[in-house]
Design a protein around this motif. Structure first.
Motif, PDB file in Angstrom:
ATOM      1  N   PRO A  46      -6.295 -47.701 -35.132  1.00 41.29           N
ATOM      2  CA  PRO A  46      -7.022 -46.647 -34.410  1.00 41.29           C
ATOM      3  C   PRO A  46      -6.219 -45.359 -34.238  1.00 41.29           C
ATOM      4  O   PRO A  46      -6.811 -44.276 -34.111  1.00 41.29           O
ATOM      5  CB  PRO A  46      -7.330 -47.294 -33.055  1.00 41.29           C
ATOM      6  CG  PRO A  46      -7.327 -48.766 -33.328  1.00 41.29           C
ATOM      7  CD  PRO A  46      -6.287 -48.985 -34.383  1.00 41.29           C
ATOM      8  N   ARG A  47      -4.911 -45.451 -34.247  1.00 38.11           N
ATOM      9  CA  ARG A  47      -4.083 -44.258 -34.067  1.00 38.11           C
ATOM     10  C   ARG A  47      -4.235 -43.269 -35.211  1.00 38.11           C
ATOM     11  O   ARG A  47      -3.877 -42.089 -35.077  1.00 38.11           O
ATOM     12  CB  ARG A  47      -2.614 -44.667 -33.905  1.00 38.11           C
ATOM     13  CG  ARG A  47      -2.293 -45.360 -32.594  1.00 38.11           C
ATOM     14  CD  ARG A  47      -0.862 -45.861 -32.534  1.00 38.11           C
ATOM     15  NE  ARG A  47      -0.638 -46.997 -33.438  1.00 38.11           N
ATOM     16  CZ  ARG A  47       0.498 -47.693 -33.502  1.00 38.11           C
ATOM     17  NH1 ARG A  47       1.511 -47.357 -32.704  1.00 38.11           N
ATOM     18  NH2 ARG A  47       0.632 -48.707 -34.327  1.00 38.11           N
ATOM     19  N   PHE A  48      -4.768 -43.745 -36.351  1.00 36.16           N
ATOM     20  CA  PHE A  48      -4.928 -42.851 -37.497  1.00 36.16           C
ATOM     21  C   PHE A  48      -6.117 -41.905 -37.320  1.00 36.16           C
ATOM     22  O   PHE A  48      -6.176 -40.854 -37.956  1.00 36.16           O
ATOM     23  CB  PHE A  48      -5.080 -43.665 -38.782  1.00 36.16           C
ATOM     24  CG  PHE A  48      -4.934 -42.859 -40.048  1.00 36.16           C
ATOM     25  CD1 PHE A  48      -3.866 -42.000 -40.234  1.00 36.16           C
ATOM     26  CD2 PHE A  48      -5.881 -42.951 -41.067  1.00 36.16           C
ATOM     27  CE1 PHE A  48      -3.732 -41.254 -41.397  1.00 36.16           C
ATOM     28  CE2 PHE A  48      -5.756 -42.221 -42.240  1.00 36.16           C
ATOM     29  CZ  PHE A  48      -4.671 -41.367 -42.403  1.00 36.16           C
ATOM     30  N   HIS A  49      -7.061 -42.257 -36.448  1.00 38.33           N
ATOM     31  CA  HIS A  49      -8.245 -41.414 -36.244  1.00 38.33           C
ATOM     32  C   HIS A  49      -7.857 -40.002 -35.791  1.00 38.33           C
ATOM     33  O   HIS A  49      -8.502 -39.020 -36.190  1.00 38.33           O
ATOM     34  CB  HIS A  49      -9.182 -42.041 -35.207  1.00 38.33           C
ATOM     35  CG  HIS A  49      -9.994 -43.175 -35.734  1.00 38.33           C
ATOM     36  ND1 HIS A  49     -10.939 -43.024 -36.728  1.00 38.33           N
ATOM     37  CD2 HIS A  49     -10.022 -44.497 -35.402  1.00 38.33           C
ATOM     38  CE1 HIS A  49     -11.506 -44.186 -36.990  1.00 38.33           C
ATOM     39  NE2 HIS A  49     -10.976 -45.096 -36.205  1.00 38.33           N
ATOM     40  N   ARG A  50      -6.827 -39.891 -34.971  1.00 36.02           N
ATOM     41  CA  ARG A  50      -6.452 -38.572 -34.448  1.00 36.02           C
ATOM     42  C   ARG A  50      -5.631 -37.760 -35.435  1.00 36.02           C
ATOM     43  O   ARG A  50      -5.307 -36.602 -35.194  1.00 36.02           O
ATOM     44  CB  ARG A  50      -5.679 -38.728 -33.143  1.00 36.02           C
ATOM     45  CG  ARG A  50      -4.392 -39.517 -33.249  1.00 36.02           C
ATOM     46  CD  ARG A  50      -3.772 -39.736 -31.865  1.00 36.02           C
ATOM     47  NE  ARG A  50      -3.357 -38.498 -31.248  1.00 36.02           N
ATOM     48  CZ  ARG A  50      -2.125 -38.007 -31.328  1.00 36.02           C
ATOM     49  NH1 ARG A  50      -1.182 -38.672 -31.990  1.00 36.02           N
ATOM     50  NH2 ARG A  50      -1.813 -36.881 -30.735  1.00 36.02           N
ATOM     51  N   VAL A  51      -5.321 -38.360 -36.578  1.00 33.71           N
ATOM     52  CA  VAL A  51      -4.461 -37.712 -37.557  1.00 33.71           C
ATOM     53  C   VAL A  51      -5.259 -37.095 -38.702  1.00 33.71           C
ATOM     54  O   VAL A  51      -4.852 -36.100 -39.292  1.00 33.71           O
ATOM     55  CB  VAL A  51      -3.437 -38.732 -38.127  1.00 33.71           C
ATOM     56  CG1 VAL A  51      -2.569 -38.092 -39.196  1.00 33.71           C
ATOM     57  CG2 VAL A  51      -2.574 -39.287 -37.001  1.00 33.71           C
ATOM     58  N   ILE A  52      -6.422 -37.680 -39.002  1.00 32.99           N
ATOM     59  CA  ILE A  52      -7.181 -37.253 -40.175  1.00 32.99           C
ATOM     60  C   ILE A  52      -8.599 -36.867 -39.751  1.00 32.99           C
ATOM     61  O   ILE A  52      -9.230 -37.562 -38.944  1.00 32.99           O
ATOM     62  CB  ILE A  52      -7.221 -38.385 -41.234  1.00 32.99           C
ATOM     63  CG1 ILE A  52      -7.561 -37.824 -42.620  1.00 32.99           C
ATOM     64  CG2 ILE A  52      -8.113 -39.512 -40.841  1.00 32.99           C
ATOM     65  CD1 ILE A  52      -6.380 -37.284 -43.367  1.00 32.99           C
ATOM     66  N   PRO A  53      -9.124 -35.743 -40.212  1.00 32.74           N
ATOM     67  CA  PRO A  53     -10.494 -35.359 -39.846  1.00 32.74           C
ATOM     68  C   PRO A  53     -11.517 -36.344 -40.406  1.00 32.74           C
ATOM     69  O   PRO A  53     -11.337 -36.903 -41.497  1.00 32.74           O
ATOM     70  CB  PRO A  53     -10.664 -33.982 -40.506  1.00 32.74           C
ATOM     71  CG  PRO A  53      -9.277 -33.504 -40.797  1.00 32.74           C
ATOM     72  CD  PRO A  53      -8.455 -34.729 -41.043  1.00 32.74           C
ATOM     73  N   GLY A  54     -12.593 -36.540 -39.693  1.00 34.86           N
ATOM     74  CA  GLY A  54     -13.648 -37.401 -40.191  1.00 34.86           C
ATOM     75  C   GLY A  54     -14.287 -36.867 -41.453  1.00 34.86           C
ATOM     76  O   GLY A  54     -14.876 -37.613 -42.242  1.00 34.86           O
ATOM     77  N   SER A  55     -14.175 -35.564 -41.664  1.00 34.42           N
ATOM     78  CA  SER A  55     -14.759 -34.927 -42.850  1.00 34.42           C
ATOM     79  C   SER A  55     -13.732 -34.737 -43.967  1.00 34.42           C
ATOM     80  O   SER A  55     -14.002 -34.018 -44.940  1.00 34.42           O
ATOM     81  CB  SER A  55     -15.340 -33.569 -42.468  1.00 34.42           C
ATOM     82  OG  SER A  55     -14.315 -32.731 -41.930  1.00 34.42           O
TER      83      SER A  55
END
Length: 312
Positions: free
Chosen positions: A15-24
């Motif tokens: 889950p920590r990767f979510h804040r690193v890479i844009p969803g788009s």
């Protein structure tokens, strides 16, 4: 998994990767046509990227404003790893020249290291510049094993070491001599940790190392202390890598880019349809990751930034 190019996409493993890479986030292929792309280095003043195409004995340049790619230098003595120092000068590892050089602002080339103890280096591979102006580089023998990435020749050193060039005196010293094939290297953002890849499995798939080791740097800023295995590659081999501002390691692998939290957890991947050799941060905000695939140059935008320091 998503991506605009076939074979590309982003995998969130923690889950920590979510804040690193844009969803788009989408991977872009910026150029193709190399034999083995390596050693990307970003030049902020010119808004451009320089990288090596080792077997073709040339260096290429990508203009981020126009998207144009042209030849930066040819012949290039089978250049491999590159970085930029605090003065904006290109520092290059040359397989063919068996040396580390610096390109001055007037275009002249200064040799920084070619011998140690009276013996020629093997084939300098990757390089990083520390804030004290010292230059650290790896010296495996890949460039002298065959004529593909350099000139086939016996090793005079008889070992594959990691070296440091003093930024004030130019003195060359060995900082580690217990690697099979030292490859990519980088410092943590605060320079307290030195990361070095060992790709010994390239010639010993069963028993050779395929990991990144981390070294604690001593209070003198120049002496690596005890080391430990930071991460072991799960797809091929680690080659080149760079940290972001929060100390995550973005490293090359056979299936793309692997991203590791500073605690050593693999938190995400950026899939690339070619073996990746190296990466670097660029763009005006250093939030664009440039990726050297085997034949191509790629990039992806991120929610993080590269370390704003020499060699980072």
């Amino acid at each position: 998994m998503f991506g605009v190019l076939e074979g590309t996409g982003v995998s969130v493993l923690d889950p920590r990767f979510h804040r690193v890479i844009p969803g788009s986030a989408r991977v872009e292929r910026l150029w193709t046509g190399a034999r083995w792309s390596e050693g990307p280095a970003w030049f902020p003043a010119h808004n451009s990227l320089v990288w090596s195409d080792i077997p073709n004995n040339r260096m290429l340049r990508y203009d981020a404003l126009t998207g144009h790619v042209g030849t930066f230098r040819q012949p290039a003595r089978n250049s491999n790893g590159n970085t930029v120092d605090a003065q904006g000068r290109l520092v290059t590892c040359e397989h063919g020249g068996r040396q580390v050089t610096r390109t001055e602002h007037d275009g002249s080339i200064t040799v920084l290291a070619s011998h140690y103890g009276g013996k020629r280096l093997n084939s300098p591979n990757d390089v990083v510049v520390k804030s004290d102006r010292s230059i650290w580089f790896t010296d495996p023998d890949y460039g002298i094993l065959t004529d593909y990435e350099g000139d086939k020749s016996p090793s005079e050193m008889g070992a594959c070491n990691v070296y440091r060039i003093d930024g004030n005196t130019g003195e060359i010293s060995i900082v580690s001599d217990d690697f099979v094939k030292p490859n990519g290297l980088a410092f943590s953002p605060d320079e307290s940790i030195l990361y070095i890849a060992d790709t010994g499995a390239s010639h010993d798939p069963e028993n050779g190392p395929r990991h990144i080791r981390s070294f604690t740097i001593g209070s003198d800023g120049r002496t690596p202390g005890a080391s430990k295995v930071f991460a072991t590659c799960t797809a091929g081999l680690f080659d080149g890598f760079r940290p972001d501002v929060e100390g995550r390691i973005w490293t090359s692998a056979a299936d793309g880019v692997h991203i590791y939290h500073p605690d050593g957890t693999l938190i995400g991947k950026v899939a690339i349809p070619e073996i990746v050799a190296n990466v670097c941060w660029g763009g005006p905000k250093l939030n664009r990751l440039f990726i050297c695939g085997t034949t191509s140059l790629y990039s992806v935008m991120t929610h993080t930034n590269g370390a704003a320091r020499p060699g980072g």
